[in-house]
Write a protein that holds these residues in place. Sequence first.
Motif, PDB file in Angstrom:
ATOM      1  N   TRP A  66       0.877  -1.187  -0.020  1.00  0.00           N
ATOM      2  CA  TRP A  66      -0.090   0.031  -0.115  1.00  0.00           C
ATOM      3  C   TRP A  66       0.887   1.268   0.005  1.00  0.00           C
ATOM      4  O   TRP A  66       1.986   1.257   0.639  1.00  0.00           O
ATOM      5  CB  TRP A  66      -0.972  -0.123   1.160  1.00  0.00           C
ATOM      6  N   GLU A  67       0.126   2.290  -0.310  1.00  0.00           N
ATOM      7  CA  GLU A  67       0.845   3.880  -0.467  1.00  0.00           C
ATOM      8  C   GLU A  67      -0.285   4.658  -0.187  1.00  0.00           C
ATOM      9  O   GLU A  67      -1.309   4.410  -0.340  1.00  0.00           O
ATOM     10  CB  GLU A  67       1.596   3.783  -1.633  1.00  0.00           C
ATOM     11  N   GLY A  68       0.162   5.934   0.449  1.00  0.00           N
ATOM     12  CA  GLY A  68      -0.912   6.817   0.663  1.00  0.00           C
ATOM     13  C   GLY A  68      -0.014   8.064   0.916  1.00  0.00           C
ATOM     14  O   GLY A  68       1.044   8.392   0.546  1.00  0.00           O
ATOM     15  N   GLY A  69      -1.069   9.145   1.057  1.00  0.00           N
ATOM     16  CA  GLY A  69      -0.484  10.418   1.026  1.00  0.00           C
ATOM     17  C   GLY A  69      -1.537  11.544   1.730  1.00  0.00           C
ATOM     18  O   GLY A  69      -2.702  11.150   1.895  1.00  0.00           O
ATOM     19  N   LEU A  70      -0.998  12.624   2.284  1.00  0.00           N
ATOM     20  CA  LEU A  70      -1.908  13.475   3.000  1.00  0.00           C
ATOM     21  C   LEU A  70      -1.550  14.854   2.273  1.00  0.00           C
ATOM     22  O   LEU A  70      -0.287  15.342   1.958  1.00  0.00           O
ATOM     23  CB  LEU A  70      -1.490  13.663   4.496  1.00  0.00           C
ATOM     24  N   ASN A  71      -2.510  15.425   1.988  1.00  0.00           N
ATOM     25  CA  ASN A  71      -2.236  16.972   1.515  1.00  0.00           C
ATOM     26  C   ASN A  71      -3.044  17.968   2.269  1.00  0.00           C
ATOM     27  O   ASN A  71      -4.356  17.770   2.575  1.00  0.00           O
ATOM     28  CB  ASN A  71      -2.746  16.848  -0.130  1.00  0.00           C
ATOM     29  N   GLY A  72      -2.604  19.288   2.184  1.00  0.00           N
ATOM     30  CA  GLY A  72      -3.227  20.406   2.899  1.00  0.00           C
ATOM     31  C   GLY A  72      -3.030  21.581   2.364  1.00  0.00           C
ATOM     32  O   GLY A  72      -1.872  21.842   1.671  1.00  0.00           O
ATOM     33  N   ASP A  73      -3.810  22.684   2.137  1.00  0.00           N
ATOM     34  CA  ASP A  73      -3.984  23.865   1.880  1.00  0.00           C
ATOM     35  C   ASP A  73      -4.668  24.838   2.465  1.00  0.00           C
ATOM     36  O   ASP A  73      -5.864  24.858   2.887  1.00  0.00           O
ATOM     37  CB  ASP A  73      -4.426  23.768   0.169  1.00  0.00           C
ATOM     38  N   VAL A  74      -4.051  25.971   2.822  1.00  0.00           N
ATOM     39  CA  VAL A  74      -4.705  26.939   3.835  1.00  0.00           C
ATOM     40  C   VAL A  74      -4.262  28.361   2.857  1.00  0.00           C
ATOM     41  O   VAL A  74      -3.190  28.414   2.447  1.00  0.00           O
ATOM     42  CB  VAL A  74      -4.067  27.140   5.044  1.00  0.00           C
ATOM     43  N   PHE A  75      -5.250  29.174   2.676  1.00  0.00           N
ATOM     44  CA  PHE A  75      -5.105  30.410   1.876  1.00  0.00           C
ATOM     45  C   PHE A  75      -5.793  31.538   2.501  1.00  0.00           C
ATOM     46  O   PHE A  75      -6.933  31.184   2.967  1.00  0.00           O
ATOM     47  CB  PHE A  75      -5.170  30.205   0.533  1.00  0.00           C
ATOM     48  N   GLN A  76      -5.576  32.856   2.212  1.00  0.00           N
ATOM     49  CA  GLN A  76      -6.182  34.092   2.754  1.00  0.00           C
ATOM     50  C   GLN A  76      -6.504  34.595   1.294  1.00  0.00           C
ATOM     51  O   GLN A  76      -5.870  35.021   0.756  1.00  0.00           O
ATOM     52  CB  GLN A  76      -5.473  34.630   3.710  1.00  0.00           C
ATOM     53  N   TYR A  94      -9.665  26.692   3.558  1.00  0.00           N
ATOM     54  CA  TYR A  94      -8.780  25.616   3.627  1.00  0.00           C
ATOM     55  C   TYR A  94      -9.242  24.540   2.894  1.00  0.00           C
ATOM     56  O   TYR A  94     -10.287  24.255   2.516  1.00  0.00           O
ATOM     57  CB  TYR A  94      -8.300  25.086   5.073  1.00  0.00           C
ATOM     58  N   ASN A  95      -8.357  23.562   2.431  1.00  0.00           N
ATOM     59  CA  ASN A  95      -8.940  22.270   2.030  1.00  0.00           C
ATOM     60  C   ASN A  95      -7.816  21.042   2.557  1.00  0.00           C
ATOM     61  O   ASN A  95      -6.675  21.524   2.663  1.00  0.00           O
ATOM     62  CB  ASN A  95      -8.941  22.228   0.409  1.00  0.00           C
ATOM     63  N   ALA A  96      -8.451  19.988   2.593  1.00  0.00           N
ATOM     64  CA  ALA A  96      -7.349  18.925   3.053  1.00  0.00           C
ATOM     65  C   ALA A  96      -8.057  17.467   2.144  1.00  0.00           C
ATOM     66  O   ALA A  96      -9.160  17.313   1.894  1.00  0.00           O
ATOM     67  CB  ALA A  96      -7.464  18.791   4.497  1.00  0.00           C
ATOM     68  N   SER A  97      -6.875  16.777   1.933  1.00  0.00           N
ATOM     69  CA  SER A  97      -7.110  15.417   1.364  1.00  0.00           C
ATOM     70  C   SER A  97      -6.418  14.297   1.823  1.00  0.00           C
ATOM     71  O   SER A  97      -5.247  14.679   2.319  1.00  0.00           O
ATOM     72  CB  SER A  97      -7.336  15.331  -0.310  1.00  0.00           C
ATOM     73  N   ALA A  98      -6.650  13.202   1.614  1.00  0.00           N
ATOM     74  CA  ALA A  98      -5.957  12.011   1.917  1.00  0.00           C
ATOM     75  C   ALA A  98      -6.309  10.947   0.859  1.00  0.00           C
ATOM     76  O   ALA A  98      -7.247  10.799   0.183  1.00  0.00           O
ATOM     77  CB  ALA A  98      -6.297  11.566   3.272  1.00  0.00           C
ATOM     78  N   TYR A  99      -5.035  10.265   0.341  1.00  0.00           N
ATOM     79  CA  TYR A  99      -5.600   8.983  -0.492  1.00  0.00           C
ATOM     80  C   TYR A  99      -4.830   7.744   0.033  1.00  0.00           C
ATOM     81  O   TYR A  99      -3.890   7.858   0.531  1.00  0.00           O
ATOM     82  CB  TYR A  99      -5.231   9.542  -1.799  1.00  0.00           C
ATOM     83  N   LEU A 100      -5.258   6.562  -0.389  1.00  0.00           N
ATOM     84  CA  LEU A 100      -4.621   5.230   0.016  1.00  0.00           C
ATOM     85  C   LEU A 100      -4.657   4.242  -1.067  1.00  0.00           C
ATOM     86  O   LEU A 100      -5.998   4.343  -1.534  1.00  0.00           O
ATOM     87  CB  LEU A 100      -5.101   4.738   1.135  1.00  0.00           C
ATOM     88  N   ASN A 101      -3.678   3.820  -1.704  1.00  0.00           N
ATOM     89  CA  ASN A 101      -3.858   2.846  -2.673  1.00  0.00           C
ATOM     90  C   ASN A 101      -3.383   1.357  -2.146  1.00  0.00           C
ATOM     91  O   ASN A 101      -2.382   1.417  -1.373  1.00  0.00           O
ATOM     92  CB  ASN A 101      -2.824   3.101  -3.657  1.00  0.00           C
ATOM     93  N   TYR A 102      -3.798   0.310  -2.684  1.00  0.00           N
ATOM     94  CA  TYR A 102      -3.550  -0.894  -1.992  1.00  0.00           C
ATOM     95  C   TYR A 102      -3.596  -1.892  -3.183  1.00  0.00           C
ATOM     96  O   TYR A 102      -4.650  -1.904  -3.801  1.00  0.00           O
ATOM     97  CB  TYR A 102      -4.635  -1.377  -0.831  1.00  0.00           C
ATOM     98  N   LYS A 103      -2.847  -2.916  -2.885  1.00  0.00           N
ATOM     99  CA  LYS A 103      -2.847  -4.389  -4.011  1.00  0.00           C
ATOM    100  C   LYS A 103      -2.640  -5.437  -3.252  1.00  0.00           C
ATOM    101  O   LYS A 103      -1.445  -5.355  -2.488  1.00  0.00           O
ATOM    102  CB  LYS A 103      -2.029  -4.040  -5.079  1.00  0.00           C
ATOM    103  N   TYR A 104      -3.104  -6.414  -3.504  1.00  0.00           N
ATOM    104  CA  TYR A 104      -2.874  -7.758  -3.062  1.00  0.00           C
ATOM    105  C   TYR A 104      -3.133  -8.715  -3.997  1.00  0.00           C
ATOM    106  O   TYR A 104      -4.265  -9.122  -4.348  1.00  0.00           O
ATOM    107  CB  TYR A 104      -3.478  -7.948  -1.721  1.00  0.00           C
ATOM    108  N   LYS A 105      -2.290  -9.425  -4.712  1.00  0.00           N
ATOM    109  CA  LYS A 105      -2.368 -10.260  -5.824  1.00  0.00           C
ATOM    110  C   LYS A 105      -3.270  -9.831  -6.874  1.00  0.00           C
ATOM    111  O   LYS A 105      -3.137  -8.874  -7.397  1.00  0.00           O
ATOM    112  CB  LYS A 105      -3.160 -11.776  -5.214  1.00  0.00           C
ATOM    113  N   ALA A 106      -4.265 -10.354  -6.937  1.00  0.00           N
ATOM    114  CA  ALA A 106      -5.271 -10.010  -8.304  1.00  0.00           C
ATOM    115  C   ALA A 106      -6.330  -8.608  -7.788  1.00  0.00           C
ATOM    116  O   ALA A 106      -7.040  -8.429  -8.872  1.00  0.00           O
ATOM    117  CB  ALA A 106      -6.052 -11.350  -8.776  1.00  0.00           C
ATOM    118  N   VAL A 107      -6.317  -8.067  -6.756  1.00  0.00           N
ATOM    119  CA  VAL A 107      -7.211  -7.276  -6.217  1.00  0.00           C
ATOM    120  C   VAL A 107      -6.279  -5.905  -6.068  1.00  0.00           C
ATOM    121  O   VAL A 107      -5.312  -6.166  -5.422  1.00  0.00           O
ATOM    122  CB  VAL A 107      -8.036  -7.537  -4.887  1.00  0.00           C
TER     123      VAL A 107
END
Length: 825
Positions: free
Chosen positions: A258-268, A274-287
Amino acid sequence: MISKILGLNNLNLRKMIGERNLFFWTLSFSFLLLFNTSFAQEHLENYTIQGKVQDVNEEILSGALIKLLQPSDSTIVQGVFSDENGNFKINHSKVGIYEVQISFVGNETFTKVLEIKAEKQNYDLGRVILSVKQMESIEISGLRQIVKKEVDRTIYAIAESPFSKGENGLSVFQIIPEISIQPGGELFYKGRQEVVVYVNDKRIPVISPTQLNSFLSSIPSETIVNIEIIPVPGPKYDVEGFATVVNINLKKKQKDGWEGGLNGDVFQNKYFSYNASAYLNYKYKAVQGHLRLYQEEPKIYTEHFFEQNLITDNTKWQNSASSHDFDKSQNLETVWEWDLGTRTKVGALYRLNRKDGELSFDRTNWFFAPGDKLDSATYMETVFWEDFLIQDVQFDFLHQLDTLGGKISASYNFVNFDAKEYQDFYVHDFTEKEEVGDLKEVFFYDFPSNFQLHSFRLDAYLPNVLGFRWEAGAKYNYMLSQNEFTYLNQVNNSKLRDPERSSDYDYKEDILGIYTSAAKKIENWDLKFGLRAEQTIRSGKSYNRLDADRSFYRNYWSLLPSVFLNYTINKDHNLGFSFKRSIVRPNYIQIAPVQRFNAPTFYDLGNPDLKGVIKNQLEFSYLLKNKYSFSLAYMHDQNSITKEKYLDEKRYLVTTFENLDYQNNLFFDFGIPITFIKWWDGNFSITFNSMGFRTFSGRLERKEFFNISSTHRVNLPKNYNLIISGIYYSGLVGQMNFYEAFSRINVSLKKSFLGEKLNITAYANDIFDTYIGRRTLKLETLVQTARNTYGAQQFGLKMSFNFSKGLKIKQRNIQEDTEKRRFVK
């Protein structure tokens, strides 16, 4: 059976076939030819070419592309991809001399001439070692080296660019000079064409530019392989008019883990957001699958000023307003894919988008009689609330027919959109001393709506049928929309339904699209021809307690051809030509025969008699030394749709929609990448436009203008990167609105830490606060001038952090990406 699969009415299906027998049977023959050729190939295989692909560290290269080519013209005879163990096997049926080519992203290409003889059945290449490309040979630091031109598209390799880390699916457009963001948030191609966004060849259902920008911002740049810009989409794409397709290809090939990441953005700007996001990728054999979450709370302040002069009786309105827009939205997306053997895949997607917001207006209105004599003035406070939920479910099936890449795919997509809108109007007298007076009227608006969209799609592709690359497919869309326009008056502290203004509106739409296309390379020529046929059935009905029910019904066919030609003179000179016909249908609100009030005395009224816009587009292009691009385009619209305004019998201002006689556009544009010095490179895109139209009353208008966009990247000491981008428009025309000049300059400074796992960027957008919209609307009955200050100036800080375990992304070369474009994940 077909009617059951597509959900079609049998009578409509028989009528469709009867009206277009020739096209229907031609398409059916194309499908049969595809499948028969595939089976024939499988039964004639006699000779075997096999091997195993690794890198210099003996790391297995899964997903490497192995091609068998004709040495004379590099025509692809067959092609396969290495499996999860790096092994490959090509079964071939004819003797002769061929070229074997093996490639993988970031590695040198392996080439070997092979002679297949009748007396030898098996050819084992053993271990094929692909060495790593040297950094200086691919020059990742330059913007121009990440671009590849194909017959109908331009591909930007984001994964190999400076924007591969710490950015998102919206900010990476800084590297693509052809794409700009308009004052209202719309994406435009070269300032002249609207953009339709696809992800992994699947269209993204969006309602507004703001929603699209939120969705793009939720895609981390670390997950993007490349972005394809398709200015003249072929018959496969169900887009309307001159819209440009932007297809974002996300990473797919990965090892278990698996791999993932966190992202954030604050602005004026005026407010903190603000905005914030997260993602996660996963693989096991055929899935394998991924999950992406995103939340934002933008706050926007906008100022408006309008002046409207009614030509018919010389009356005039002026109003000035300020708005405060506070929104909150959440996005969730999860995608899963299963390998069912070596040739079959199935996938499922669920996407959720929820938004609730509050928009408050303070507006002052002045009404002038003939001679500019002030007649009356009002002050109106308006509060608008919205709450909508979009759910998108999709199922996909993909089956590979043969080792050459032939495939069939099918998908079903369901979109459900629920929206609730509320609006309160408080109207006061406005005194000569410019003071707010007594409360004059209280008015409420309640608009619940729902639409459901069902889409069924079937596609087939074979890269070698009688020497052509064939595609064919069919798509059926069914949409049902139910809307309630409820207006309430306050009487004795109670809210009572206004029977005169209120109404209901039901709408139904069926669209069947069938397409086929063929492509071939003949020496220095790349050719592609396509034809798309569409049947549209639309019906609507409005209900009002005081008036008779109003309904409409439309049923029509459209034949939409396309042609693409590309001629390579030599390695430094390339010529291109394209032609496309398309149709733009009025949307269901534009043809709705109901009143939609946006103020007590202003309302919009749809026109059921609106015709679809027929668009023809011709474009010539020239590419010099694979980096300097020039193009000349001509576009002709028949029955363009524009707005019209008039006063009704109650002297309410009505905005409706009408067709123009025609509209013409002539464009000339060119793009120039420049490396000033080794640590500073950039690009420029310049477009000149001559636009004219004629109304059905005979009025002619013509306007010339240009726009410039540019991006520059500077490598600073200690691994800092400075990005400067800007756009300038000398003017713009849209729906008879003539915009004055506007511009914007953005600056960002990025620094990477922890081996580029952590990226921090400080940025300033519209640093000179010049993104102001000034426009004049010229109609038959009214001239309107407007000035809007969008509050685009903002200063912010964004961060991205990426992590992984037991996972290493292995991505195929972008030059081969379109040869194995898989279905949406």
